[in-house]
Scaffold this motif. Structure first.
Motif, PDB file in Angstrom:
ATOM      1  N   GLU A  35       0.821  -1.208   0.000  1.00  0.00           N
ATOM      2  CA  GLU A  35       0.000   0.000   0.000  1.00  0.00           C
ATOM      3  C   GLU A  35       0.856   1.259   0.000  1.00  0.00           C
ATOM      4  OE1 GLU A  35      -2.637  -0.563   3.317  1.00  0.00           O
ATOM      5  OE2 GLU A  35      -4.018  -1.835   2.160  1.00  0.00           O
ATOM      6  N   LYS A  36       2.003   1.202   0.686  1.00  0.00           N
ATOM      7  CA  LYS A  36       2.925   2.349   0.691  1.00  0.00           C
ATOM      8  C   LYS A  36       3.519   2.604  -0.687  1.00  0.00           C
ATOM      9  CE  LYS A  36       6.080   1.810   3.761  1.00  0.00           C
ATOM     10  NZ  LYS A  36       7.144   1.934   4.784  1.00  0.00           N
ATOM     11  N   SER A  37       3.550   1.591  -1.536  1.00  0.00           N
ATOM     12  CA  SER A  37       4.133   1.742  -2.868  1.00  0.00           C
ATOM     13  C   SER A  37       3.296   2.635  -3.773  1.00  0.00           C
ATOM     14  CB  SER A  37       4.295   0.364  -3.521  1.00  0.00           C
ATOM     15  OG  SER A  37       3.040  -0.159  -3.940  1.00  0.00           O
ATOM     16  N   GLY A  38       2.035   2.844  -3.397  1.00  0.00           N
ATOM     17  CA  GLY A  38       1.160   3.702  -4.193  1.00  0.00           C
ATOM     18  C   GLY A  38       0.574   3.017  -5.417  1.00  0.00           C
ATOM     19  N   LYS A  39       0.789   1.711  -5.545  1.00  0.00           N
ATOM     20  CA  LYS A  39       0.289   0.974  -6.704  1.00  0.00           C
ATOM     21  C   LYS A  39      -1.146   0.491  -6.474  1.00  0.00           C
ATOM     22  CE  LYS A  39       5.013  -0.781  -7.410  1.00  0.00           C
ATOM     23  NZ  LYS A  39       5.418   0.019  -8.573  1.00  0.00           N
ATOM     24  N   THR A  40      -1.873   0.288  -7.544  1.00  0.00           N
ATOM     25  CA  THR A  40      -3.202  -0.309  -7.455  1.00  0.00           C
ATOM     26  C   THR A  40      -3.051  -1.770  -7.029  1.00  0.00           C
ATOM     27  OG1 THR A  40      -4.095   1.115  -9.193  1.00  0.00           O
ATOM     28  CG2 THR A  40      -5.284  -0.926  -8.750  1.00  0.00           C
ATOM     29  N   ILE A  41      -3.755  -2.162  -5.969  1.00  0.00           N
ATOM     30  CA  ILE A  41      -3.648  -3.527  -5.453  1.00  0.00           C
ATOM     31  C   ILE A  41      -4.773  -4.376  -6.040  1.00  0.00           C
ATOM     32  CG2 ILE A  41      -3.450  -4.972  -3.411  1.00  0.00           C
ATOM     33  CD1 ILE A  41      -1.304  -2.799  -3.610  1.00  0.00           C
ATOM     34  N   ILE A  42      -4.383  -5.496  -6.633  1.00  0.00           N
ATOM     35  CA  ILE A  42      -5.339  -6.437  -7.207  1.00  0.00           C
ATOM     36  C   ILE A  42      -5.189  -7.752  -6.467  1.00  0.00           C
ATOM     37  CG2 ILE A  42      -6.073  -7.640  -9.304  1.00  0.00           C
ATOM     38  CD1 ILE A  42      -4.524  -5.380 -10.848  1.00  0.00           C
ATOM     39  N   THR A  43      -6.257  -8.219  -5.843  1.00  0.00           N
ATOM     40  CA  THR A  43      -6.177  -9.475  -5.091  1.00  0.00           C
ATOM     41  C   THR A  43      -6.724 -10.625  -5.929  1.00  0.00           C
ATOM     42  OG1 THR A  43      -8.331  -9.060  -4.048  1.00  0.00           O
ATOM     43  CG2 THR A  43      -6.368  -8.306  -2.869  1.00  0.00           C
ATOM     44  N   ILE A  44      -6.064 -11.773  -5.801  1.00  0.00           N
ATOM     45  CA  ILE A  44      -6.517 -12.985  -6.472  1.00  0.00           C
ATOM     46  C   ILE A  44      -6.743 -14.072  -5.430  1.00  0.00           C
ATOM     47  CG2 ILE A  44      -5.421 -12.474  -8.688  1.00  0.00           C
ATOM     48  CD1 ILE A  44      -3.137 -14.379  -7.888  1.00  0.00           C
ATOM     49  N   SER A  45      -7.497 -15.083  -5.806  1.00  0.00           N
ATOM     50  CA  SER A  45      -7.832 -16.175  -4.890  1.00  0.00           C
ATOM     51  C   SER A  45      -6.849 -17.333  -5.039  1.00  0.00           C
ATOM     52  CB  SER A  45      -9.245 -16.679  -5.194  1.00  0.00           C
ATOM     53  OG  SER A  45      -9.272 -17.291  -6.482  1.00  0.00           O
ATOM     54  N   LEU A  46      -6.917 -18.267  -4.100  1.00  0.00           N
ATOM     55  CA  LEU A  46      -6.082 -19.466  -4.183  1.00  0.00           C
ATOM     56  C   LEU A  46      -6.419 -20.279  -5.430  1.00  0.00           C
ATOM     57  CD1 LEU A  46      -5.980 -20.726  -0.484  1.00  0.00           C
ATOM     58  CD2 LEU A  46      -4.031 -19.978  -1.854  1.00  0.00           C
ATOM     59  N   LYS A  47      -7.689 -20.299  -5.799  1.00  0.00           N
ATOM     60  CA  LYS A  47      -8.096 -21.006  -7.011  1.00  0.00           C
ATOM     61  C   LYS A  47      -7.460 -20.381  -8.240  1.00  0.00           C
ATOM     62  CE  LYS A  47     -12.186 -22.729  -9.450  1.00  0.00           C
ATOM     63  NZ  LYS A  47     -13.674 -22.785  -9.475  1.00  0.00           N
ATOM     64  N   GLN A  48      -7.349 -19.043  -8.250  1.00  0.00           N
ATOM     65  CA  GLN A  48      -6.708 -18.355  -9.369  1.00  0.00           C
ATOM     66  C   GLN A  48      -5.195 -18.574  -9.364  1.00  0.00           C
ATOM     67  OE1 GLN A  48      -8.553 -14.501  -8.477  1.00  0.00           O
ATOM     68  NE2 GLN A  48      -9.597 -14.565 -10.463  1.00  0.00           N
ATOM     69  N   VAL A  49      -4.611 -18.697  -8.182  1.00  0.00           N
ATOM     70  CA  VAL A  49      -3.190 -19.059  -8.086  1.00  0.00           C
ATOM     71  C   VAL A  49      -2.957 -20.408  -8.757  1.00  0.00           C
ATOM     72  CG1 VAL A  49      -1.336 -19.731  -6.499  1.00  0.00           C
ATOM     73  CG2 VAL A  49      -2.687 -17.692  -6.020  1.00  0.00           C
ATOM     74  N   ASP A  50      -3.878 -21.348  -8.559  1.00  0.00           N
ATOM     75  CA  ASP A  50      -3.782 -22.668  -9.189  1.00  0.00           C
ATOM     76  C   ASP A  50      -3.768 -22.577 -10.710  1.00  0.00           C
ATOM     77  OD1 ASP A  50      -3.698 -23.938  -6.748  1.00  0.00           O
ATOM     78  OD2 ASP A  50      -5.803 -24.569  -6.766  1.00  0.00           O
ATOM     79  N   SER A  51      -4.331 -21.500 -11.237  1.00  0.00           N
ATOM     80  CA  SER A  51      -4.368 -21.281 -12.695  1.00  0.00           C
ATOM     81  C   SER A  51      -3.241 -20.375 -13.172  1.00  0.00           C
ATOM     82  CB  SER A  51      -5.725 -20.679 -13.096  1.00  0.00           C
ATOM     83  OG  SER A  51      -6.783 -21.559 -12.820  1.00  0.00           O
ATOM     84  N   PHE A  52      -2.251 -20.125 -12.305  1.00  0.00           N
ATOM     85  CA  PHE A  52      -1.089 -19.290 -12.613  1.00  0.00           C
ATOM     86  C   PHE A  52      -1.430 -17.807 -12.811  1.00  0.00           C
ATOM     87  CE2 PHE A  52       0.901 -23.376 -13.763  1.00  0.00           C
ATOM     88  CZ  PHE A  52       2.108 -23.239 -13.103  1.00  0.00           C
ATOM     89  N   ALA A  53      -2.512 -17.348 -12.171  1.00  0.00           N
ATOM     90  CA  ALA A  53      -2.887 -15.940 -12.303  1.00  0.00           C
ATOM     91  C   ALA A  53      -1.879 -15.004 -11.637  1.00  0.00           C
ATOM     92  CB  ALA A  53      -4.273 -15.698 -11.710  1.00  0.00           C
ATOM     93  N   GLY A  54      -1.075 -15.539 -10.717  1.00  0.00           N
ATOM     94  CA  GLY A  54      -0.053 -14.712 -10.077  1.00  0.00           C
ATOM     95  C   GLY A  54       1.233 -14.645 -10.870  1.00  0.00           C
ATOM     96  N   ASN A  55       1.400 -15.564 -11.818  1.00  0.00           N
ATOM     97  CA  ASN A  55       2.646 -15.683 -12.567  1.00  0.00           C
ATOM     98  C   ASN A  55       2.580 -14.885 -13.872  1.00  0.00           C
ATOM     99  OD1 ASN A  55       4.702 -17.671 -14.382  1.00  0.00           O
ATOM    100  ND2 ASN A  55       5.283 -17.276 -12.270  1.00  0.00           N
ATOM    101  N   ILE A  56       2.490 -13.572 -13.702  1.00  0.00           N
ATOM    102  CA  ILE A  56       2.393 -12.667 -14.841  1.00  0.00           C
ATOM    103  C   ILE A  56       3.525 -11.650 -14.771  1.00  0.00           C
ATOM    104  CG2 ILE A  56      -0.099 -12.969 -14.839  1.00  0.00           C
ATOM    105  CD1 ILE A  56      -0.387 -10.156 -13.721  1.00  0.00           C
TER     106      ILE A  56
END
Length: 301
Positions: A221-242
């Motif tokens: 939050e201190k970074s000033g960036k827009t925070i986008i949250t993903i779920s564990l199910k989306q992690v399983d689909s590699f949604a974090g690996n971008i």
């Protein structure tokens, strides 16, 4: 230093295949029994060439190199053994013994011929004998602008070596533990979070310890960036690996087709606020290799 770059290194997967050695702690990695080894390799090569073509069409300078060693099933994921920092590079300590032969310092001379000059900052290979590992930008997610490094501690991401790395590059270390949908430790930080120029994407749900989750949240939050949250199910689909690539005038977000399809419209809208989303199909590499598009890219930054 800029957060993103349009110059990247990719390694053509001439020997791609399923690696039993790495599958022990990589929940995402699955053997495709109905395909022959030669078919798996040919599929991976087609997916790789298609990805390079798509990136080049989107103004990304893709430097493709090859290994002479024909037994490197995972060398399509170079970001685990090398990382670049300004005019310096670091050789990383690898957990799987079968992957240590991927380290190819002759690539530095090849990069110099293409006007990318780097000097060695440190070689962490010496820590492999002490069972201390830190697999590059798989283990560590960097906020290069604010000089903050995030690391989910696991067998592949050692806390002591993480602190040494942060001291070497002058970053603040933010260690924590994260867990996948089965309750096991997540092996690489870059499957559950990503930091871009204007956004940070993360699965807070995977960080079970409240104090650790609060610390990560505070720094993001201190970074000033827009925070986008993903779920564990989306992690399983590699949604974090971008990964976000490009420059101030033209930004793209590179994501696998499977990961993109797992996102909801709100997440897509936030990601596309300043960037064009590029969805790339890599089913064979993603399934057999247990890594996605971000793992295939080492930023020349």
């Amino acid at each position: 230093m800029s957060q993103i770059t349009k110059n990247i290194l990719m390694i053509r997967p001439l020997s791609f295949g399923f690696n039993n050695d790495t599958s022990n702690d990589n929940y995402f990695q699955k053997n495709v029994d109905h395909l022959t080894k030669s078919k798996i390799k040919s599929n991976a090569l087609k997916e790789f060439e298609n990805m390079c073509s798509i990136l080049r069409k989107n103004s990304i300078n893709v430097v493709v190199l090859e290994n002479d060693n024909k037994n490197l099933t995972d060398d399509v994921f170079p970001n685990n053994w090398i990382s670049f920092h300004g005019d310096k590079y670091i050789i990383h300590s690898m957990f799987a013994k079968s992957r240590r032969a991927e380290k190819n310092t002759s690539f530095i001379n090849m990069l110099a011929l293409k006007n990318f000059d780097y000097e060695l900052l440190n070689d962490y290979s010496k820590y492999e004998g002490n069972n201390m590992h830190l697999e590059g930008t798989g283990s560590v997610v960097l906020d290069r602008i604010n000089k903050v490094a995030y690391c989910s501690i696991s067998k592949r991401s050692n806390l002591k070596l993480f602190n040494i790395f942060c001291n070497d590059i002058g970053y603040d270390p933010i260690p924590f533990k994260s867990y996948d949908s089965r309750g096991d430790l997540i092996y690489h930080t870059n499957v559950m979070m990503c930091v871009g120029d204007d956004f940070a994407l993360i699965c807070y749900e995977s960080i079970k310890d409240a104090k650790e989750r609060k610390q990560v949240k505070t720094f993001l939050e201190k970074s000033g960036k827009t925070i986008i949250t993903i779920s564990l199910k989306q992690v399983d689909s590699f949604a974090g690996n971008i990964i976000q690539l490009g420059d101030n005038e033209h930004k793209i977000i590179v994501i696998s087709k499977v990961a993109y399809n797992s996102l909801n419209e709100d997440q897509k809208n936030k990601l596309s606020k300043e960037s064009k989303i590029i969805s790339i199909p890599i089913p064979t590499i993603q399934t057999c290799g247990g890594g996605s598009v971000r793992c295939m890219i080492a930023e020349l930054i």
